[in-house]
Every structure is written in structure tokens, then in C-alpha cells.
Design an enzyme around this catalytic site. Structure first.
Site, PDB file in Angstrom:
ATOM      1  N   HIS A  12      13.468  11.784   3.526  1.00  0.00           N
ATOM      2  CA  HIS A  12      12.645  13.132   3.825  1.00  0.00           C
ATOM      3  C   HIS A  12      12.467  14.279   2.535  1.00  0.00           C
ATOM      4  O   HIS A  12      11.351  14.529   2.398  1.00  0.00           O
ATOM      5  CB  HIS A  12      13.165  13.759   4.963  1.00  0.00           C
ATOM      6  CG  HIS A  12      12.385  14.996   5.568  1.00  0.00           C
ATOM      7  ND1 HIS A  12      11.225  14.267   6.386  1.00  0.00           N
ATOM      8  CD2 HIS A  12      11.814  16.187   5.350  1.00  0.00           C
ATOM      9  CE1 HIS A  12      10.471  15.169   6.730  1.00  0.00           C
ATOM     10  NE2 HIS A  12      10.806  16.420   5.977  1.00  0.00           N
ATOM     11  N   TRP A  32       7.162   0.165   4.010  1.00  0.00           N
ATOM     12  CA  TRP A  32       7.755   0.949   2.653  1.00  0.00           C
ATOM     13  C   TRP A  32       8.905   1.593   3.040  1.00  0.00           C
ATOM     14  O   TRP A  32       9.649   1.870   2.129  1.00  0.00           O
ATOM     15  CB  TRP A  32       6.686   1.704   2.322  1.00  0.00           C
ATOM     16  CG  TRP A  32       6.949   3.286   2.979  1.00  0.00           C
ATOM     17  CD1 TRP A  32       6.434   3.609   4.010  1.00  0.00           C
ATOM     18  CD2 TRP A  32       7.502   4.273   2.353  1.00  0.00           C
ATOM     19  NE1 TRP A  32       6.550   4.944   4.359  1.00  0.00           N
ATOM     20  CE2 TRP A  32       7.332   5.398   3.285  1.00  0.00           C
ATOM     21  CE3 TRP A  32       8.140   4.674   1.206  1.00  0.00           C
ATOM     22  CZ2 TRP A  32       8.036   6.594   3.332  1.00  0.00           C
ATOM     23  CZ3 TRP A  32       9.060   5.863   1.079  1.00  0.00           C
ATOM     24  CH2 TRP A  32       8.673   6.973   2.122  1.00  0.00           C
ATOM     25  N   TYR A  86       8.839  15.874   0.614  1.00  0.00           N
ATOM     26  CA  TYR A  86       8.569  17.089   0.015  1.00  0.00           C
ATOM     27  C   TYR A  86       8.392  16.901  -1.632  1.00  0.00           C
ATOM     28  O   TYR A  86       7.520  17.708  -2.217  1.00  0.00           O
ATOM     29  CB  TYR A  86       9.715  18.208   0.336  1.00  0.00           C
ATOM     30  CG  TYR A  86       9.714  18.480   1.594  1.00  0.00           C
ATOM     31  CD1 TYR A  86       8.347  18.897   2.397  1.00  0.00           C
ATOM     32  CD2 TYR A  86      10.839  18.293   2.605  1.00  0.00           C
ATOM     33  CE1 TYR A  86       8.535  18.980   3.648  1.00  0.00           C
ATOM     34  CE2 TYR A  86      10.768  18.642   3.888  1.00  0.00           C
ATOM     35  CZ  TYR A  86       9.563  19.041   4.385  1.00  0.00           C
ATOM     36  OH  TYR A  86       9.287  19.119   5.860  1.00  0.00           O
ATOM     37  N   SER A 101      12.925   6.064 -14.043  1.00  0.00           N
ATOM     38  CA  SER A 101      11.786   6.699 -14.801  1.00  0.00           C
ATOM     39  C   SER A 101      11.773   8.007 -14.002  1.00  0.00           C
ATOM     40  O   SER A 101      11.431   9.125 -14.833  1.00  0.00           O
ATOM     41  CB  SER A 101      10.526   5.872 -14.287  1.00  0.00           C
ATOM     42  OG  SER A 101       9.374   6.791 -14.594  1.00  0.00           O
ATOM     43  N   SER A 102      11.701   8.168 -12.599  1.00  0.00           N
ATOM     44  CA  SER A 102      11.691   9.635 -11.958  1.00  0.00           C
ATOM     45  C   SER A 102      12.744  10.475 -12.440  1.00  0.00           C
ATOM     46  O   SER A 102      12.538  11.521 -12.668  1.00  0.00           O
ATOM     47  CB  SER A 102      11.842   9.361 -10.458  1.00  0.00           C
ATOM     48  OG  SER A 102      10.386   8.882 -10.131  1.00  0.00           O
ATOM     49  N   ASP A 116       6.149  21.468 -26.613  1.00  0.00           N
ATOM     50  CA  ASP A 116       6.222  19.925 -25.890  1.00  0.00           C
ATOM     51  C   ASP A 116       7.147  19.967 -24.811  1.00  0.00           C
ATOM     52  O   ASP A 116       7.845  21.184 -24.539  1.00  0.00           O
ATOM     53  CB  ASP A 116       6.548  19.012 -27.090  1.00  0.00           C
ATOM     54  CG  ASP A 116       6.082  17.532 -26.830  1.00  0.00           C
ATOM     55  OD1 ASP A 116       6.104  17.335 -25.420  1.00  0.00           O
ATOM     56  OD2 ASP A 116       5.061  17.047 -27.452  1.00  0.00           O
ATOM     57  N   ARG A 161       2.040   1.445  15.132  1.00  0.00           N
ATOM     58  CA  ARG A 161       1.647   1.195  13.706  1.00  0.00           C
ATOM     59  C   ARG A 161       1.900   0.093  13.307  1.00  0.00           C
ATOM     60  O   ARG A 161       2.764  -0.659  14.189  1.00  0.00           O
ATOM     61  CB  ARG A 161       2.115   2.453  12.823  1.00  0.00           C
ATOM     62  CG  ARG A 161       3.400   2.226  12.824  1.00  0.00           C
ATOM     63  CD  ARG A 161       4.257   3.390  12.098  1.00  0.00           C
ATOM     64  NE  ARG A 161       4.149   3.409  10.798  1.00  0.00           N
ATOM     65  CZ  ARG A 161       4.985   4.308   9.935  1.00  0.00           C
ATOM     66  NH1 ARG A 161       6.081   4.854  10.416  1.00  0.00           N
ATOM     67  NH2 ARG A 161       4.668   4.125   8.531  1.00  0.00           N
ATOM     68  N   SER A 172      -1.673  27.065  -5.247  1.00  0.00           N
ATOM     69  CA  SER A 172      -1.259  28.495  -5.702  1.00  0.00           C
ATOM     70  C   SER A 172      -1.878  28.934  -6.928  1.00  0.00           C
ATOM     71  O   SER A 172      -1.816  30.044  -7.014  1.00  0.00           O
ATOM     72  CB  SER A 172       0.167  28.714  -5.324  1.00  0.00           C
ATOM     73  OG  SER A 172       0.648  28.314  -4.177  1.00  0.00           O
ATOM     74  N   LYS A 206       3.453  30.002   3.463  1.00  0.00           N
ATOM     75  CA  LYS A 206       2.697  29.674   2.564  1.00  0.00           C
ATOM     76  C   LYS A 206       1.089  29.611   2.890  1.00  0.00           C
ATOM     77  O   LYS A 206       0.238  30.107   2.082  1.00  0.00           O
ATOM     78  CB  LYS A 206       3.029  28.146   2.126  1.00  0.00           C
ATOM     79  CG  LYS A 206       4.445  28.053   1.499  1.00  0.00           C
ATOM     80  CD  LYS A 206       4.588  26.852   0.799  1.00  0.00           C
ATOM     81  CE  LYS A 206       4.202  27.020  -0.684  1.00  0.00           C
ATOM     82  NZ  LYS A 206       4.987  27.840  -1.601  1.00  0.00           N
ATOM     83  N   HIS A 260       0.702  -1.347   0.013  1.00  0.00           N
ATOM     84  CA  HIS A 260       0.028  -0.059  -0.001  1.00  0.00           C
ATOM     85  C   HIS A 260       0.880   1.181   0.119  1.00  0.00           C
ATOM     86  O   HIS A 260       0.712   2.268  -0.838  1.00  0.00           O
ATOM     87  CB  HIS A 260      -0.908   0.113   1.252  1.00  0.00           C
ATOM     88  CG  HIS A 260      -1.654   1.289   1.552  1.00  0.00           C
ATOM     89  ND1 HIS A 260      -2.611   1.882   0.654  1.00  0.00           N
ATOM     90  CD2 HIS A 260      -1.467   2.192   2.637  1.00  0.00           C
ATOM     91  CE1 HIS A 260      -2.898   3.135   1.261  1.00  0.00           C
ATOM     92  NE2 HIS A 260      -2.160   3.348   2.275  1.00  0.00           N
ATOM     93  N   HIS A 312      15.166  13.128  12.111  1.00  0.00           N
ATOM     94  CA  HIS A 312      13.671  13.411  13.062  1.00  0.00           C
ATOM     95  C   HIS A 312      12.937  12.082  12.614  1.00  0.00           C
ATOM     96  O   HIS A 312      12.096  11.954  13.471  1.00  0.00           O
ATOM     97  CB  HIS A 312      13.306  14.446  12.644  1.00  0.00           C
ATOM     98  CG  HIS A 312      12.562  14.651  11.308  1.00  0.00           C
ATOM     99  ND1 HIS A 312      12.271  15.847  10.762  1.00  0.00           N
ATOM    100  CD2 HIS A 312      11.831  13.889  10.561  1.00  0.00           C
ATOM    101  CE1 HIS A 312      11.797  15.654   9.747  1.00  0.00           C
ATOM    102  NE2 HIS A 312      11.123  14.421   9.552  1.00  0.00           N
ATOM    103  N   HIS A 313      13.295  11.366  11.707  1.00  0.00           N
ATOM    104  CA  HIS A 313      12.427  10.023  11.616  1.00  0.00           C
ATOM    105  C   HIS A 313      13.009   8.846  12.531  1.00  0.00           C
ATOM    106  O   HIS A 313      12.533   7.812  12.513  1.00  0.00           O
ATOM    107  CB  HIS A 313      12.504   9.695  10.362  1.00  0.00           C
ATOM    108  CG  HIS A 313      11.885  10.353   9.218  1.00  0.00           C
ATOM    109  ND1 HIS A 313      10.553  10.218   8.889  1.00  0.00           N
ATOM    110  CD2 HIS A 313      12.295  11.360   8.584  1.00  0.00           C
ATOM    111  CE1 HIS A 313      10.253  11.146   8.095  1.00  0.00           C
ATOM    112  NE2 HIS A 313      11.422  11.925   7.963  1.00  0.00           N
ATOM    113  N   GLU A 321      12.055  13.137  -0.297  1.00  0.00           N
ATOM    114  CA  GLU A 321      11.046  12.263  -0.956  1.00  0.00           C
ATOM    115  C   GLU A 321       9.587  12.733  -0.188  1.00  0.00           C
ATOM    116  O   GLU A 321       8.669  13.058  -1.230  1.00  0.00           O
ATOM    117  CB  GLU A 321      11.076  10.842  -0.790  1.00  0.00           C
ATOM    118  CG  GLU A 321       9.786  10.152  -1.087  1.00  0.00           C
ATOM    119  CD  GLU A 321       9.501  10.001  -2.779  1.00  0.00           C
ATOM    120  OE1 GLU A 321      10.355  10.516  -3.283  1.00  0.00           O
ATOM    121  OE2 GLU A 321       8.298   9.716  -3.020  1.00  0.00           O
ATOM    122  N   THR A 360       6.430  27.077   5.728  1.00  0.00           N
ATOM    123  CA  THR A 360       5.420  26.315   5.580  1.00  0.00           C
ATOM    124  C   THR A 360       4.227  27.422   5.913  1.00  0.00           C
ATOM    125  O   THR A 360       3.216  27.391   5.411  1.00  0.00           O
ATOM    126  CB  THR A 360       5.345  25.040   6.130  1.00  0.00           C
ATOM    127  OG1 THR A 360       6.554  24.290   6.071  1.00  0.00           O
ATOM    128  CG2 THR A 360       4.136  24.137   5.906  1.00  0.00           C
TER     129      THR A 360
END
Lengths: 364, 532, 193
Positions: free
Chosen positions: B260, B148, B264, B176-177, B112, B457, B275, B338, B83, B309-310, B262, B335
Site C-alpha cells: 500500500h 504482480w 503512494y 536500487s530504490s 549535484d 480480473r 502542484s 489536495k 506487465h 483493505h486489499h 508502494e 486527498t
């Protein structure tokens, strides 16, 4: 939609013994209360900021509607305002960081401890070794299989109960040395605000000083494989006198067990005892019916080891099999337990080899 | 963003030197057209969103009540892992790339993407990556079951055999990315219409430019970490194995160095979309355009120094905890800027509430709630209580579902008339919005409570005290999940029928994409527009 | 696209692709960087101080409790324990102790002890002059051994640290004994058998 809501309400009301706790436990140590207060402080700061921001937002949503004839103004920047709402949050953050750092420093207190316990995470149980007392035991989930598979009513401590709880004295600094046997686990007791990763090959430490005797429950909090959800932690905090009593009881029990190992057992005794050992120590992987999980854990039923030479069978249980998930049970199980579980595996679960092994022939 | 005033040389160009799309399957296999590729990305991500969603519903169904009812714990772990992987790499990221493909050339006035053939490649390898990943569900030993975040050694020494396929899949998605990111940067930097200076670019383009740089910086690190895993598993190295002198904690450092930024990558383009939408429906220019750009850039830069921080509970020295706590808290400043800017854009505007705006408003509120819980998680001492509980699950679902996913839905509703040429069915859109909004909150809000109360979790079964809120969350999940059928119905109907849309579509919309007819012709801006 | 534009794009793509490849390399560079970082900060309780110590004076004003713990990870069947659970030393004072290991299995095995120190802040101050963990340890079936450890605590150890725990995890390398380490060698004294 209404249907869904009525359904939701009726279903929510169903489970009988649940409660609606919505906040963190205050806990039972000075440190856990300090952390709780910090949590609440940050929470309320967020609430205040949220009310202000959402307040302006909803005011705009109601007041400046086109349908009410609002006409858009043309300004689209204002340096003063932008500087203000950069600086003010920064100040608030510094105000948050100061108490947070102070609490952190309290957590990293390295003064000498009164009791030291090595906590080792295993797939999927905890081992507790009292470094100064020569006490060493494993702590397994005690909830019955029937409760988990909904064949029996669940008791109030469902999934939060163990066969051998960790026992510590109240009002003493207890230091935990945390490590792991296989994968990473994490040892967490919410009421102590102690959570530390157990990392194979490396050692971590944490400490607690509990004021009131009581029973406190926690769980493994780092995904550690299949039964991650089934390796709870139970800590019994006893008064100093009760703790000393418990320590001497443990010593007496150890002696009694050593005596038991020289006794002769009958086949039926061993099989009966072995079933209990199997369900605690083996069934997690090899499954209660001995069928294993194809591709992950081999079956006991019909296995070449459980139906082959008995010495090899005993050896693999004592010494494990390196490179696989099969652990060495030397330290986890007594000679009696090993004899019982070997005999059980050979004469139950669809196997009928017919032989047995006596505890006194099992040499560690 | 500058007001865009263009002359339209492209209206007649179609019959001059361009052909329409090829016919049949070949059109899709060989296409180098950014609109075709954008559509394929979006459809692919929708399929993945459905598959990942079904997995989420299996998880929530199992967690509806205490006890094991539907699935075995090992399969449950496969579901949580798949998931997460599918939603992150299969749904959210390709959806943003799809939107970028469709909109960036049209927003900067380019004919293009800069590298159309590579564009075709970067899409077409993606389905294979996910076929490989999904096929592992049917392998002996089952699919990846280590979360994950695939922490070693659970994902190396103790992993099912399918881990090799997982690694291969991750390599392909990474390639790909990276290709997609290179293409986007090249398009934005080299293909802008004359007069479209950097500080006139729409914010969606800006956020994507920064996101693309993040992708180039961190996707290779992810490729590196899975390569190290591959070597540990098959070639006897010991990067993450303490027995050979390695360190499982090193895995977490390298992973989160990728992980991290990732996070963002999955939210910055959402900031861009919001926006775009809020000014349109507030009929007022975006407040603080420049500070928005700087805020996004500083969030991106900060994302490289907050990874640990993870890992507050991993046993870091005090100094490390303090550093990562401060750095993380700092992210709240840009943040906050924004959010304040969005609110200021609405203030004294002239608001209407069409479906895209409803999703955008829900984004602002719910993302901010996710931001608050993020700020709480940043407080290291308190994190010892939050870490790896449902509080974290609630936090990142608040920023990813009503954050990233809502922004993608908002973007779809916003630009759909431009793509299909049909005006939106507002009633259906609003039904979808309200079902989703209610469903999301019923699902994820109670997770804060069970997390704080002590529920870890990634567990397939839980103690009785967590039962009530869990069944509530499960009900919400089914509401949210099934309400997406309304979305699919909406989109399909919009492609097929509907009132003819004007070029402008939305009264307050600004930007080059609204100067071309709806539906946008197969080739747009073959001659660059002039932006004054 | 104009020709000049195309050239620009090409240059940009080459640069970006190079950046991506460089970042892939950086991922691997994080491995030695991490070790350097650990060595300086003691992160994760890694302990690198090995070989002859350069400690000048003994600080007799305080003692430090050095505690030894052992772990048998994975399926390691050896018996493995410290001869002394804990000892008190003056910072700067050399001290020798030993660990006991026995191979109870019916076959020859090789093991490697991996050290870890907590609190990690103390790791840079615990100096192992000589340690069995520098080498792999082979043992015949049923054999046992006393393995020595000679260490000294740096007198610069911060005052607030009163206890240092040195943990050894003993790994079974019997099947891996021929595999040479491909990552930078941290166990400098290690002998490849």
C-alpha cells in the site's frame, strides 16, 4: 482518428449476444440488495461531490482564461476555507461509514444454518461436500474445448456452465465452509454477494439465504494458475421439495455407480468413456492432445508411466505425486472413471500399450 | 513556495573549474552527473514503458473477443504478471527517480546529488534487474505467472522455476530504490541553498522527500518477503506453507504492508508535479502550500495502517474489517484537500492551456475519478462485490495511467525545454494529449462496467455478456498505446531541433530551475544561489 | 560540499541505511508479530489453545454445535475423516472424539494435521486439551489409525456464536520429515521424528 472510431464502432457492434450491463447485480438475497443499496448510496455521494468539484474547476477553466483577459489574483491561502473542506468531507465519510458498518455486521451473522456445505477450491474445479447428506462431488467447466478455441459457436452460458452444479434449497440459511486444496482461490457468486477466499490449510465461512429458486452463476476470483478463468461456479436454487428430491436422486445415483464398478468392460467401452474423463480431468494440464506443457506439465504421449507398468500408472492417478501439481484423484473419480482414463491414456494420445484395467480391480 | 529571488553567480562558473561531459560511452557508464543519470533513468523508464505497453496490448488483443485467439492461458498470466511488474518497478518508479535526479538539485539550488557515485550505481544495477526479469520469459516453464502481487503458495510451491530469477530481480530493484531514496533524502536535507528553508521548497521536492522516506520504510519489507519466499522454495522453511506451520495469509499481510505505501510512492511525486504545473499556467501561487505539505505527509502516514483493505475477502474478523475500512476512508480527507487546493489555485487565476497544463488538468479530473472508485472500494461490504473484479482494474489504472503516467508526461513536457534548450512543439504535444486522453478513457472506463457486472480480473477469456465493453477497451488500449509514438517522436524532435527556449520557458513559472539558462548547463549551482 | 556538510551527509546516510536494514528485519519480525496478533484475535481461525484447560464451571444454559471437517490438501492420498461429523456440547464440558486415517499407498508416510477454526472470532475459545495435531502422524503402507481429540469450549464464548467449525488439513510431510522448522514453533507439542 476518424478511421479508428469507425473501426471501433463496427467492431463493438459485432459480437451478437452481448449486453451492456453497466451496474452491479442487485442479487437475490436480502443481503445482496443491502450491499447494492450501499453501493448506489456511495456512488451518488461521489457523483454529487464530483459535480461540485469539477463544476468549479470547469467554471474556472472557461471563465479565468488569459485569452479572455483574466488577471490572476494574489491570494493563496484561506484558513477558514481549508478547515471547511477538511471538516465537511470528514462528516460525509462518517455518514457513509455508519450504514457500511451495519451491513458488515449483517454479513457476519453467525446464527445456526440449515444446510452446511464444504466448498474446496482445486486447480481448476470446485468440490462440494454436503456435510449432513453424504453428498460429495466435483464441479468442472462444461464448456467444450471447441467453443473456447473458436471452432464451434459459443452458447449463451459460455464459460459459466459446469457438469455438476451446486444445488441448494431456497429460503434456508446455507452456510459455506470454504477452503482450498492447493493454491488460494476465491468463491464468488455475484447474485448472492458472497465472495470468500479459499485458502489452503485454513477455513473460511460465508452464508446465503436465497428467496427465489433459479440458476446463479459465478467464477473464481483469485488468480490460481493457468485455468483460473475456467473454473466457474453454478448454483441451482431449488424449492424445498425439489431439493429433497434431488438429495434422494443423488443417493440413488451413488448406489448405481457402485453397482457399475463390478461390471466387466470392453477395451472400446473403456477408451470411449476414458476420453470424456480425460478431457474433464486431465486435459487442462496434460493438454487435449496429451503433449503436456514443456517445463510445467509432462506429456502423456510416450510417458514412462503411461507406457510402463499398469499398476504404477493406476497408483499415480489414485494417489497423485507429492511435491508436484499431480493431484490424487481418489476422491474425484470413480473406479470406473479411473479404469477408463488409465485405459484411454495407454491406448490413445499416440500410445498403444494394448492393455486395460477393469474397475473392479481398482481398490480405493 | 516562497517567491524566489536569486542572484546568479553560476553563469560564469563553467569556464572556471568545471569540465563538460566526457565523450562516448564512458560518459554514460561512469557519469556521476545528476543530469546524465536523470536522463538515463528517464530513457530507461521509457523503454520499460514501451515493453510493458506491448505486454498490455497483447493482453488487450487476447481480450478483444471471447474465446482464446492469440495466446495460451499460461502465457496470458505471464503477460499480466510481467506487465504489472514492469510498469510499477520499471516504468513509473524509475521515471520519478529520473525526474528527481534532474530537478531536485536544480530546485533546491544544489550542484549535484549528495552521493553522486552511489547515484551512478543505483541506476546501473537497474537494467540488470530487468534483464534478469525479462530473460525469465525464455526459460523453461516460462516467466513468473502469479500476478504482480505474487500471492503464496502460487508463487512458491506452485511457481515456475524462473521464480528464483524474479526474486533476484526484485532484490536488485529494491536495492536500487533504497539507494536512490537515501540519496534524495541526503540531497534535500543537506544540500539546499542558503535561505531555502524546508517550507520554501517546491512541492515536487517535498513530495519526493516524503516518498523517499516511504521507500526506505517499505522496500526492505518487500526484500524481506521475497527472501522468505526464497527460503520457502529452496531452504525448506515454511513461512507461507500451512503444511509446516506457516500461513499463506501472512504473505498477503507482509506484501500489502509494503504494497500500500508502494501505491503512494507511485502517486505522491505526481502530486508534486501537478502542484508545480498548475500554478505556472494559472499564473497564481499554489493555494494552501502548507496544507498541501501536511496532506501529503498524512497520506503517507495513513498508508501504513490501511494495507488490509486489499484483503477484505480473506476472512478477517469483523473488527479488522471495520478498522481497515475506517482508516482507508480517512485517506479521502487529505486527498480531497489536495484536489480542492488545485481547483482553488485555478480559481481567479489567468489560465492558459499548453500541453503540460492539459496533462495536469486531465490528471486532476481522472485521478479524482480513480479516487472516487477508491472510496467505493474502501466500503468493506461493497468490496465483497468489487474485490478482484475489473472494477479494481479500472480503479488502479485510473490512478496509475492518467494519474502517475500523465503526471510524468506533464513533467516531461514542462521541463523538456529546460533539458534540451528547445521550445516545445505545441501542436504535436496537443495531438499526443488528446489521443492519450481519449484512448485512456475508452480503455479504462468500460472496465468499471464489466467489473460491476461480474467480470473477474486476470482471466484470459470471459463470458459473452462482457464482450462489448471488452472490445471497446481493447480499441482504446491500441489508441493509447500507439499515441505514445507521437510522444517519442515529440521528445526526439525536441532534442534535435526546435525554437531556442528562454531561461524562463513558461511565462508563469517560478523556482530556481528557471533561473538557469536553457538548456541547463552540465553543472549548475556550483556556487549556491541565495534564496531570499 | 563543505566539510561540515559532508560529515552531516555521512551521518545521515548511515542513519538511513540503518533504518533500511532495520525495516528488512521488521519484515521478518512481522512473522512472530502476526502470530501473537492471531493468538489474541483468532485472526484467520488459527487455534493455539493447547494443553490442560483451566475451565472452572460448565455452562448448562446453552449448547454449542462443534462441527468437524477434513481436507486433504495437495496430493495427500490418505483417507481422512472425522468419526463424528458434529457434536453438541455445553461450554466448559470436556469432550473426546476421534478422527480416522488410513494410508492406502504402498509406502510408509508421515502426515501433519493443521487445524483451523471458523468463525475466527470463536478460535480463542476452543481449547484443545489433547490433539493428534500436536504430533506428526506416521503410518505404514496400508495401515490405519484412530486419532483422538480432547477439547473443551470456554464458557466465555460470545452468546451469538452457535456453531464452531474445526477443520483439519492433513499434509504429507514424508519428504520433509527431516527438515526442522526454522520459524518460531507454533505446534508446541510437535515431535520431530
Amino acid at each position: 482518428m476518424t478511421k479508428a472510431i469507425t473501426l471501433a464502432i463496427s467492431l463493438i457492434a459485432a459480437p451478437a449476444s452481448a449486453d451492456w450491463q453497466i451496474n452491479m447485480n442487485q442479487g437475490v438475497t436480502a443481503l445482496s440488495r443491502e450491499i447494492f443499496d450501499l453501493h448506489m448510496l456511495i456512488f451518488w455521494i461521489c457523483v454529487v461531490i464530483g459535480v461540485a468539484v469539477f463544476g468549479v474547476m470547469f467554471y474556472s477553466i472557461f471563465k479565468f482564461r488569459k485569452s479572455k483577459g483574466a488577471v490572476a489574483e494574489h491570494w493563496h491561502e484561506n484558513t477558514t476555507v481549508e478547515v471547511v473542506w477538511t471538516v465537511i468531507p470528514s462528516i460525509i465519510l462518517i455518514a457513509m461509514a455508519i450504514p457500511a458498518t451495519a451491513t458488515l455486521m449483517d454479513m457476519y451473522d453467525t446464527s445456526e444454518a440449515d444446510v452446511e456445505i464444504q466448498v474446496t477450491g482445486h486447480q481448476w474445479k470446485w468440490r462440494y461436500q454436503y456435510l449432513d447428506e453424504d453428498i460429495d462431488f466435483f464441479s468442472n467447466l462444461a464448456t467444450s474445448r471447441q467453443e473456447i478455441t473458436n471452432e464451434a459457436a459459443k452458447n449463451p452460458n459460455y464459460l459459466l456452465e459446469v457438469d455438476n452444479p451446486l444445488v441448494i434449497p431456497a429460503n434456508k440459511k446455507v452456510r459455506f465452509l470454504i477452503t482450498a486444496n492447493d493454491v488460494i482461490h476465491s468463491w464468488w457468486v455475484p447474485h448472492f454477494a458472497v465472495k470468500k477466499d479459499a485458502i489452503p490449510g485454513f477455513i473460511n465461512e460465508s452464508w446465503v439465504k436465497v428467496e427465489e429458486p433459479g440458476v446463479y452463476r459465478g467464477q473464481c476470483t483469485e488468480l490460481c494458475g493457468k485455468d483460473h478463468g475456467f473454473m466457474p461456479i453454478v448454483v441451482e436454487v431449488k424449492s424445498e421439495a425439489d431439493y429433497q428430491q434431488w438429495v434422494s436422486d443423488q443417493r440413488a445415483m451413488k448406489l448405481a455407480m457402485a453397482g457399475e464398478a463390478s461390471k466387466e468392460f470392453s477395451m472400446n467401452e473403456l477408451v470411449a468413456k476414458g476420453e470424456g474423463v480425460y478431457n474433464t480431468a486431465c486435459a487442462g494440464c496434460h493438454q487435449p492432445n496429451g503433449q503436456g506443457i514443456p517445463g510445467a506439465f509432462p506429456a502423456i504421449t510416450g510417458s514412462t508411466i503411461a507406457t510402463g507398468a499398469i499398476d504404477t500408472h493406476v497408483d499415480i492417478i489414485i494417489n497423485g505425486k507429492s511435491g508436484t501439481a499431480m493431484q490424487a484423484f481418489r476422491e474425484q473419480l470413480s473406479a470406473v472413471d479411473i479404469a477408463a482414463v488409465v485405459t484411454y491414456q495407454r491406448n490413445a494420445l499416440g500410445n498403444s500399450v494394448g492393455d486395460l484395467v477393469q474397475p473392479n480391480t481398482i481398490k480405493n | 513556495m516562497a517567491t524566489v529571488d536569486v542572484d546568479l553567480p553560476h553563469v560564469k562558473e563553467e569556464d572556471q573549474h568545471h569540465h563538460g561531459p566526457a565523450k562516448g560511452l564512458g560518459r554514460w557508464l561512469y557519469t556521476t552527473n545528476h543530469k546524465d543519470i536523470g536522463s538515463m533513468y528517464l530513457i530507461f523508464s521509457l523503454c520499460m514503458f514501451m515493453i510493458g505497453g506491448i505486454m498490455a496490448l497483447i493482453i488487450r488483443a487476447e481480450l478483444f473477443q471471447p474465446g482464446l485467439q492469440l495466446v495460451e492461458p499460461n502465457f496470458f498470466n505471464q503477460m499480466t504478471t510481467m506487465h504489472g511488474l514492469i510498469m510499477v518497478f520499471g516504468a513509473v518508479m524509475p521515471a520519478f527517480v529520473g525526474l528527481a535526479n534532474w530537478m531536485i538539485p536544480m530546485q533546491v539550488g544544489a550542484p549535484d546529488m549528495a552521493l553522486p557515485r552511489m547515484n551512478n550505481w543505483s541506476f546501473w544495477i537497474l537494467p540488470f534487474a530487468f534483464l534478469i526479469l525479462l530473460s525469465s520469459l525464455f526459460m523453461p516453464g516460462g516467466a513468473p505467472n502469479f500476478g504482480w502481487t505474487f500471492y503464496a503458495p502460487l508463487s512458491t510451491t506452485y511457481a515456475p522455476e524462473s521464480v528464483t530469477f524474479f526474486i533476484f530481480g526484485v532484490h536488485i530493484m529494491g536495492a536500487s530504490s533504497i539507494m536512490g531514496a537515501i540519496n534524495i533524502i541526503a540531497t534535500i536535507l543537506n544540500m539546499r541553498a542558503p535561505g531555502m528553508t524546508l517550507l520554501r521548497m517546491p512541492l515536487f521536492v517535498w513530495t519526493w522527500l516524503i516518498t523517499a522516506f516511504l521507500l526506505i520504510a517499505v522496500m526492505p519489507v518487500l526484500a524481506g518477503v521475497v527472501t522468505m519466499m526464497l527460503m520457502d522454495i529452496h531452504f525448506g522453511t515454511s513461512f507461507f506453507n500451512a503444511a509446516g506451520g506457516g500461513d499463506p495469509v501472512l504473505f498477503q499481510h507482509v506484501f500489502w504492508f509494503f504494497g500500500h505505501p508502494e501505491v503512494y510512492i507511485m502517486i505522491l511525486p505526481a502530486f508534486g508535479i501537478i502542484s508545480e504545473i498548475i500554478p505556472t499556467f494559472a499564473r497564481k501561487r499554489l493555494f494552501g502550500y502548507a496544507s498541501m505539505v501536511y496532506a501529503v505527509a498524512s497520506i503517507a502516514l495513513l498508508s501504513f495502517v490501511v494495507w488490509a483493505h486489499h484483503m477484505f475477502t480473506v476472512g478477517m474478523p469483523l473488527v479488522g474489517e471495520v478498522f481497515f475500512m475506517f482508516a482507508t476512508m480517512l485517506i479521502a480527507v487529505p486527498t480531497g484537500v489536495k484536489v480542492f487546493n488545485w481547483v482553488a489555485t485555478m480559481f481567479r487565476g489567468s489560465l492558459t492551456f499548453e500541453t503540460p497544463m492539459l496533462f495536469a488538468l486531465a490528471f486532476v479530473v481522472l485521478f479524482t475519478i480513480g479516487g472516487f472508485s477508491g472510496l467505493m472500494l474502501a466500503i468493506a461490504p461493497a468490496d465483497f462485490q468489487y474485490h478482484d473484479t475489473y472494477f479494481v482494474v479500472a480503479h488502479f489504472h485510473y490512478v496509475l495511467v492518467p494519474g502517475a503516467i500523465f503526471s510524468i508526461m506533464a513533467a516531461t513536457y514542462y521541463w523538456l525545454p529546460k533539458w534540451t534548450g528547445h521550445q516545445l512543439n505545441e501542436t504535436m504535444g496537443k495531438i499526443h494529449f488528446w489521443l492519450s486522453f481519449v484512448g485512456v478513457n475508452i480503455t479504462f472506463f468500460p472496465m468499471h462496467f464489466v467489473g460491476l457486472a461480474g467480470m473477474p480480473r486476470r482471466i484470459p477469456d470471459y463470458a459473452l455478456q462482457f464482450a462489448d465493453f471488452n472490445s471497446m477497451a481493447s480499441v482504446g488500449a491500441f489508441i493509447f498505446g500507439f499515441s505514445q509514438l507521437v510522444f517519442i517522436y515529440n521528445v526526439i524532435q525536441n532534442v534535435r531541433v526546435g525554437e531556442k527556449a528562454t531561461a524562463q520557458v513558461w511565462e508563469g513559472a517560478q523556482g530556481l530551475e528557471w533561473t538557469v539558462p536553457s538548456p541547463a548547463p552540465y553543472h549548475t549551482f556550483s556556487t549556491p544561489p541565495k534564496v531570499d | 560540499m563543505t566539510e561540515q556538510n559532508e560529515k552531516q551527509t555521512k551521518r545521515l546516510v548511515v542513519r538511513l541505511a540503518t533504518a533500511a536494514i532495520a525495516m528488512f528485519g521488521f519484515g521478518f519480525a512481522l512473522v512472530p508479530l502476526y502470530d501473537v496478533f492471531c493468538e489474541i484475535t483468532g485472526l484467520n481461525g488459527k487455534n493455539f489453545n493447547q494443553g490442560p484447560a483451566k475451565v472452572s464451571s460448565v455452562d448448562r444454559s446453552r449448547t454449542v454445535k462443534i462441527q468437524f471437517v477434513t481436507v486433504n490438501p495437495a496430493s495427500m492420498p490418505w483417507e481422512f475423516k472425522p468419526n463424528e461429523r458434529s457434536i453438541r456440547v455445553f461450554p466448559g464440558q470436556d469432550r473426546q472424539t476421534a478422527f480416522y486415517a488410513r494410508n492406502p499407498t504402498a509406502h510408509w508416510m508421515v502426515a501433519q494435521a493443521v487445524p483451523s477454526v471458523t468463525p475466527s472470532e470463536a478460535a480463542p475459545y476452543l481449547h484443545k486439551v489433547n490433539c493428534f495435531c500436536f504430533d506428526r502422524q506416521p503410518l505404514e503402507a496400508g495401515a490405519d489409525i484412530e486419532m483422538p481429540l480432547l477439547f473443551v469450549v470456554d464458557p466465555k464464548l460470545p452468546e451469538h456464536i452457535s456453531t464452531i467449525t474445526l477443520s483439519y488439513a492433513l499434509y504429507d510431510l514424508t519428504e520433509k520429515q527431516n527438515v526442522t522448522h526454522t520459524i518460531p514453533n507454533k505446534n508446541k507439542g510437535q515431535v520431530t521424528l
